[in-house]
Design a protein around this motif. Structure first.
Motif, short mmCIF file in Angstrom:
data_model
loop_
_atom_site.label_atom_id
_atom_site.label_comp_id
_atom_site.label_asym_id
_atom_site.label_seq_id
_atom_site.Cartn_x
_atom_site.Cartn_y
_atom_site.Cartn_z
N SER A 217 -7.43 9.63 1.47
CA SER A 217 -6.32 8.38 1.21
C SER A 217 -5.45 8.51 -0.10
CB SER A 217 -6.86 6.93 1.22
OG SER A 217 -7.69 6.95 -0.01
N GLY A 218 -4.50 8.00 -0.23
CA GLY A 218 -3.88 8.43 -1.66
C GLY A 218 -4.87 7.76 -2.78
N TYR A 219 -5.65 6.71 -2.50
CA TYR A 219 -6.53 5.95 -3.53
C TYR A 219 -7.52 7.09 -3.76
CZ TYR A 219 -9.29 2.69 -5.82
OH TYR A 219 -10.01 1.84 -6.78
N HIS B 234 -1.44 2.35 -11.01
CA HIS B 234 -2.45 1.81 -9.99
C HIS B 234 -3.79 2.05 -10.19
CE1 HIS B 234 -3.89 1.79 -5.74
NE2 HIS B 234 -2.89 0.79 -5.84
N GLU C 16 3.59 6.99 -12.67
CA GLU C 16 4.11 6.84 -11.08
C GLU C 16 5.53 6.97 -11.18
OE1 GLU C 16 2.81 3.29 -9.13
OE2 GLU C 16 0.87 3.21 -10.29
N ASP D 86 2.30 10.28 -9.73
CA ASP D 86 1.85 9.51 -8.45
C ASP D 86 3.37 9.16 -7.46
OD1 ASP D 86 1.56 7.08 -6.59
OD2 ASP D 86 -0.19 6.67 -7.49
N VAL E 279 3.41 7.91 -4.76
CA VAL E 279 2.80 7.25 -3.38
C VAL E 279 4.18 6.56 -2.80
CG1 VAL E 279 1.49 5.42 -2.63
CG2 VAL E 279 0.62 7.34 -3.86
N HIS E 280 4.85 5.84 -3.58
CA HIS E 280 5.87 4.84 -2.85
C HIS E 280 7.08 5.51 -2.61
CE1 HIS E 280 3.28 1.40 -2.74
NE2 HIS E 280 2.86 1.71 -3.93
N THR F 140 0.92 10.00 -0.60
CA THR F 140 0.25 9.23 0.36
C THR F 140 0.85 9.59 1.81
OG1 THR F 140 -0.70 7.33 1.56
CG2 THR F 140 1.47 7.02 0.39
N LYS G 47 2.46 5.59 3.92
CA LYS G 47 3.57 4.54 3.65
C LYS G 47 4.70 4.99 4.15
CE LYS G 47 1.18 2.91 -0.51
NZ LYS G 47 0.30 1.60 -0.02
N1 PMP Z 1 -0.96 4.77 -5.80
C1 PMP Z 1 -0.25 3.64 -5.82
C2 PMP Z 1 0.82 3.60 -6.66
C3 PMP Z 1 -0.26 2.77 -4.55
O1 PMP Z 1 0.33 1.73 -4.87
C4 PMP Z 1 -1.44 2.89 -3.66
C5 PMP Z 1 -1.90 1.92 -2.66
N2 PMP Z 1 -0.92 0.85 -2.44
C6 PMP Z 1 -2.23 4.33 -3.72
C7 PMP Z 1 -2.07 5.17 -4.65
C8 PMP Z 1 -3.36 4.52 -2.69
O2 PMP Z 1 -2.59 4.98 -1.44
P1 PMP Z 1 -3.22 4.78 -0.19
O3 PMP Z 1 -3.01 3.44 0.44
O4 PMP Z 1 -2.75 6.19 0.68
O5 PMP Z 1 -4.81 4.97 -0.19
#
Ligand code: PMP
Length: 405
Positions: free
Chosen positions: A115-117, A143, A186, A215, A217-218, A246, A249
């Motif tokens: 995942s992004g996390y 984040h 980010e 990052d 991600v968004h 990610t 999204k």
């Molecule tokens: N980075 C940011 C800035 C996020 O907002 C998020 C999740 N909302 C993540 C990483 C994690 O991404 P993922 O949902 O793919 O785990």
């Protein structure tokens, strides 16, 4: 120790503050996005509602190309991948997806993670712990996935004031040229919807010999002519050392990744425990993500439509006197400023108006800035928007929430 009381008291505390999280039980329906079936907690029959807070920003989770690719991979290759990447779980679709992602960001290599996390956590914890005498300089609004990764690394951490390049420079100057440094930030900050001055931050990273870690991600799929993110839009993508993104999204599936030079990617691949010791995605996930990334590289239509919808919603909220926050991105936050009130507004929208928008409370945002966060997509048409504005005005007046932004 009375364990039961401990757990119960902790939850009661959250409830008293209006911060207890209740997950709306949804059933997505192909072809109906952004509508969904909502299964009420009281066991009543499911009913159709409109989702206004999905991170499937462009509706790609239901795109025919994505579904077809996933179906084909399931019927051709089955359920799971069969292991970790190292032990039989590396699939040709993972490899193809990594090549596609590297290309998306103009890098030579990419690494797929759960995942992004996990991508943030793994990369920052690995680099921070292995680079000798490393210090990570972190934007104050980064984040949680980055924060936890940095903490776990035990590297020294310096926090720079959000998007404040002068403060960042002061810290970099103070650290001197010799220390290993990572600047982590980010592009689009998802709660306020503001955007980092990436070019200026990269100037400083280059001047003070720091690794830039961005990052997106968004932003991936959303910005730039091929969906490479804000760095692509701003023409600075080639200067970012490590891009993190990610697939869950705008790309509408699941998964996270980094893209960088081969030596950095190989380092995380070889030393990153959050990558090494976990099973890889099912082939169908990689197939769906691959179809989505490829589609959004070629097609601008979804991005253009989304942008228009976000601008229209912001405009309409403003015209209705609702306290919408200014933001230069696709995210439309509406300020409430109180946790219990925010939850109440969200509940009323769902129960009385069939509109689902999740309350955003502390610790996701600072106390006193609780809000509803709208993410309009290409399929939120005028009719849905009319109903949303009317419903918001009704709830705002019922609850006596301030209209001053
Ligand atoms: N980075 C940011 C800035 C996020 O907002 C998020 C999740 N909302 C993540 C990483 C994690 O991404 P993922 O949902 O793919 O785990």
């Amino acid at each position: 120790m009375n364990y039961n009381n401990f757990f119960k008291d902790a939850i009661s505390g959250l409830k008293a503050e209006g911060r207890y999280r209740v997950f709306a039980n949804l059933e997505r329906i192909v072809g109906k996005f952004p509508k969904s079936l909502y299964h009420p907690e009281n066991g009543e029959a499911p009913r159709e509602i409109t989702v206004w807070c999905s991170n499937d920003y462009l509706g790609m989770g239901q795109h025919p190309k994505v579904l077809e690719a996933m179906d084909k991979a399931v019927s051709g290759q089955g359920g799971g991948a069969g292991g970790t990447r190292n032990i039989s779980g590396s699939n040709h679709l993972h490899v193809a997806l990594e090549q596609e992602l590297a290309d998306l960001h103009g890098k030579e290599a990419a690494l797929l993670m759960t995942s992004g996390y996990v991508a943030n956590w793994t990369t920052l914890s690995t680099l921070g712990s292995k680079l000798p005498d490393c210090v990570i300089i972190s934007d104050s609004q980064n984040h949680n996935s980055m924060i936890e990764g940095m903490r776990h690394s035990k590297a020294e951490r310096r926090i720079w004031n959000h998007n404040d390049v002068e403060h960042l420079e002061a810290i970099l100057k103070d650290l001197g040229p010799e220390r290993a440094k990572i600047v982590a930030f980010e592009s689009v900050y998802s709660m306020d919807g503001d955007i980092a001055p990436i070019g200026q931050i990269l100037d400083l990273c280059e001047k003070y010999n720091a690794i830039s870690y961005l990052d997106e991600v968004h932003a991936v799929g959303m910005y730039g002519p091929r969906g490479g993110g804000v760095a692509e839009r701003d023409g600075v993508m080639h200067r970012v050392d490590i891009v993190q993104g990610t697939l869950a999204k705008a790309f509408g599936v699941i998964g996270g990744y980094i893209a960088a030079k081969p030596e950095i990617v190989d380092f995380v691949r070889s030393f990153g425990n959050g990558f090494i010791f976990t099973s890889s995605h099912p082939p169908s996930i990689a197939a769906g993500a691959l179809a989505s990334v490829r589609h959004l590289k070629e097609s601008n239509a979804e991005r253009v439509a989304q942008k228009e919808r976000a601008e229209t919603l912001r405009e309409r909220m403003r015209a209705a006197g609702l306290p919408v926050m200014d933001a230069p991105s696709h995210i439309v936050p509406l300020m409430v400023g109180n946790a219990a009130m925010c939850k109440e507004a969200s509940d009323r929208l769902l129960f009385e108006h069939d509109i689902y928008v999740q309350p955003i409370n502390y610790p996701t945002v600072p106390r006193g800035t609780e809000r509803l966060r709208f993410t309009p997509g290409p399929l939120h048409n005028d009719e849905l928007m009319d109903h949303l504005i009317d419903s918001l005005l009704a709830v705002w007046s019922q609850l006596g929430i301030s209209k001053a932004a």
